[in-house]
Design an enzyme around this catalytic site. Structure first.
Site, PDB file in Angstrom:
ATOM      1  N   ASP A 144      24.898  44.689  49.590  1.00 30.20           N
ATOM      2  CA  ASP A 144      24.219  46.084  49.629  1.00 30.20           C
ATOM      3  C   ASP A 144      24.296  46.604  50.883  1.00 30.20           C
ATOM      4  OD1 ASP A 144      23.993  45.999  46.870  1.00 30.20           O
ATOM      5  OD2 ASP A 144      22.026  44.747  47.026  1.00 30.20           O
ATOM      6  N   ARG A 192      22.454  49.978  43.668  1.00 26.57           N
ATOM      7  CA  ARG A 192      21.335  50.543  42.939  1.00 26.57           C
ATOM      8  C   ARG A 192      20.457  51.473  43.873  1.00 26.57           C
ATOM      9  NH1 ARG A 192      19.707  50.051  37.218  1.00 26.57           N
ATOM     10  NH2 ARG A 192      21.731  50.019  36.774  1.00 26.57           N
TER      11      ARG A 192
END
Lengths: 421, 421
Positions: A144, A192
């Protein structure tokens, strides 16, 4: 005082290069046998410490440990398990101390993302709060790319490379088919909360008309009309449209697009798959034939196309963790410091775990173009070095040769078990 | 008689290596400039011949043509367009002759799968039926691996390698996560009619417990209970379950599983995605956490992980097509003949287009294990050589350097246009 053993564990979603960090750490520990004892790995992350399921890495051959450098996944097993604060969860910390004591563990190395650095930080507080001396070092890892202080996170560069390569290749395909068949290709990627991975797709677009023609970021609220107009424009201008979409894209109500779908075969709200959602939207509104792909784990496990910078940095961080511990440092995380862009140069710096825990680094707004569908020059400058270089694993019979360790258990010394799940 | 020019076109779904065939053909034609004129490529396949949209490949540099060897997609554009019989569609054939005459074309090379070989066969009949002399050679290409006579089809080996590598890598990932998180991984691959591509995933499983634990073939009717039992068994035994599923898997009513789903956001029957269907089925019935991926175009465009055998064969077939034409052969397709398994050896043979057209080679039943979920030793022996060797493209700035040709149009000579779409 006798030399202390070390505990090392992998945490959270694994990557193509987390084992390269394990390799750097174990190899460096082995070179310092006079100062540091055995490296015990936690089976399935911190859970292995709590349940006293320790793996004796000294039982692995030099060659097996070296092979970790080119093996994806987490060789010792990972976990999604977050320790609460010492006040809230005293029993867990007491258990950790019990296990550490039983196995003469004086070093705690935790290899993971934000939550894991938070856990490492909490463990580092055992010393003061519970009077058990432990040297605690976090090692960054997350696809991420959202840890603060470090310029980038190991694992991210390889996903970035995978996504940029994949959208480039798929675009060559769809461009060939567009005249009489598929005009739209949608690639769904991870992310996300932050658009780092989707942004990496943008590296494939080096000149006017190159794919991807549209990137959808979680940072930008989805605007259906603007999106469809841009799709139409791309098809008109280039004959086709290649799209990279982050799984985290939301509509103006703050709902994931992936959840705005219909119902599945079991009558549940349709889960996952923002790519098929967008493809159907385009078909419904513009009547273009489409194809879509969801890369999912393939992207973060794709060691075969790992970025060389990423592998080198992952290894260097594992190595630095041992070096810092031996220098008497504590409650820190080695970090990547970028010292130059052209040529790309980096060194290992140091971050206090207190400054890393629970801080999420978002993508700067000026990394996304004003129209919200592309990356900017600044973003490209930041990302490009991270995908540089190839680091191919060895192959046999046409397949990459990844190592599966023996993972021999350290004999348990405690009578009591501990239930975590 | 002056030397004749050649027409070359790419047809149907493209692959990671169809351009390697183009490369072999054009390079070999260039070496025979005394016997063969220019190579004109059809823009978007046979449509380019009908619409007189020809590309002059002689305008491309030696280097650009050489780069085709490592460039995925179809460099001249492909099409899904099937010629009907001469009787049914006389106007099209007359138009072809008109265009061929206008551009002094005496050779027709058609690079494609079953439908394309059928088209090549029909064009070869122009000579007799319409009195226009044309040398007609098919060049095999299809990721589906379903052409007869040839031992295998260029394009397939590279998809096979991609699928085997990808399921191996993803399995390392899910194995790491299985203790506290994802236990199921489903990878959906191409293959509507035949399970060749799904079978290739089986190459990743070299010993007991290796992924994939389950392969679902279109040849085997889906049995929900047997499937779920096997999933449960795999999770119990190995901690996780990795599945490769062909998009073409059907239930006992003959319906694609992918269509047995619910409705999409637009109220349509949910299209595509047998992977999410299976994942949800497992969640519903066994309550295991899952991840799934749909590789789609990524698998057939993945030139970065192409099989070396595949690239070499694709090139050799393009080369052989020119050589056969110059030897005066007609209405044939060069084919791969396997002469030895260990070590793997192959040579170029020859198939009559009449024998290739409209014949689909299915996967032998004895390539699938009796339980229907694995490949057999015979299948492995057949498949393994096809994924052997790596043939990496050149990289710059971390990205593979694929060529986009100039694709300069041959000036039109005919007054009349021709409407095909």
């Amino acid at each position: 005082m006798a030399k202390k053993n070390a505990f090392y564990a992998q945490s959270g979603g694994v990557t193509a290069v987390i084992n390269a960090s394990a390799c750097g750490l174990i190899e460096t520990a082995r070179k310092n046998r006079d100062k540091i004892g055995k490296v015990y790995a936690g089976r399935n992350g911190i859970i292995g410490a709590l349940t006293e399921e320790l793996i004796d890495t000294s039982k692995e051959s030099t060659r097996a440990i070296a092979s970790l450098r080119h093996t994806p996944g987490g060789a010792f097993g990972s976990c999604r398990y977050k320790l609460k604060s010492i006040e809230e969860s005293r029993a867990e910390y007491e258990r950790l101390i019990e296990v550490f004591k039983a196995h003469n563990i004086g070093y705690f190395f935790y290899n993971g993302g934000g939550d894991s650095q938070d856990t490492a930080h909490k463990v580092s507080q055992i010393s003061d709060a519970m009077g058990y001396p432990i040297t605690c070092i976090g090692i960054p890892k997350t696809v991420d790319n959202d840890l603060p202080i470090t310029d980038n996170c190991p694992g991210f560069g390889s996903v970035a490379k995978y996504v940029a390569v994949s959208i480039r290749e798929a675009a060559f395909d769809v461009a060939s088919m567009a005249k009489t068949s598929t005009k739209i290709f949608v690639l769904e990627v991870m992310g996300r909360h932050a658009g780092w991975i989707a942004a990496a797709g943008g590296l494939a677009a080096e000149k006017e008309g190159d794919a991807p023609h549209i990137i959808l970021f979680p940072e930008i609220v989805f605007n259906e009309e603007k999106f469809l107009n841009r799709v139409k424009r791309s098809v008109k201008k280039y004959g086709y449209c290649a799209i990279v979409v982050s799984e985290g894209v939301k509509n103006r109500d703050g709902k994931f697009l992936a959840e705005a779908g219909g119902t599945d075969a079991f009558g549940h709200a349709q889960l996952g798959g923002v790519a098929p959602y967008l493809a159907e939207l385009i078909k419904e509104r513009l009547d273009y034939k489409y194809h879509w792909a969801v890369a999912d784990y393939l992207q973060r496990a794709a060691r075969h196309i790992a970025s060389k910078s990423d592998v080198e940095q992952a290894y260097a961080l594992g190595k630095a963790a041992i070096e810092m511990a031996l220098q008497g440092k504590n409650a820190v995380m080695p970090a990547i410091i970028r010292t130059s862009n052209k040529p790309y140069r980096w060194k290992i710096g140091e971050a206090a775990l207190a400054d890393v825990a629970n801080v999420e680094k978002m993508m700067p707004r000026d990394y996304i173009s004003r129209n919200g569908f592309e990356i900017t020059a600044a973003c490209r400058e930041y990302l490009l070095p991270l995908i540089k270089g190839e680091d191919y694993p060895p192959y046999k019979n046409g397949l990459p040769q990844y190592v599966t360790l023996k993972n021999i258990a350290v004999p348990k010394k405690l009578q009591k078990g501990f239930k975590v799940l």
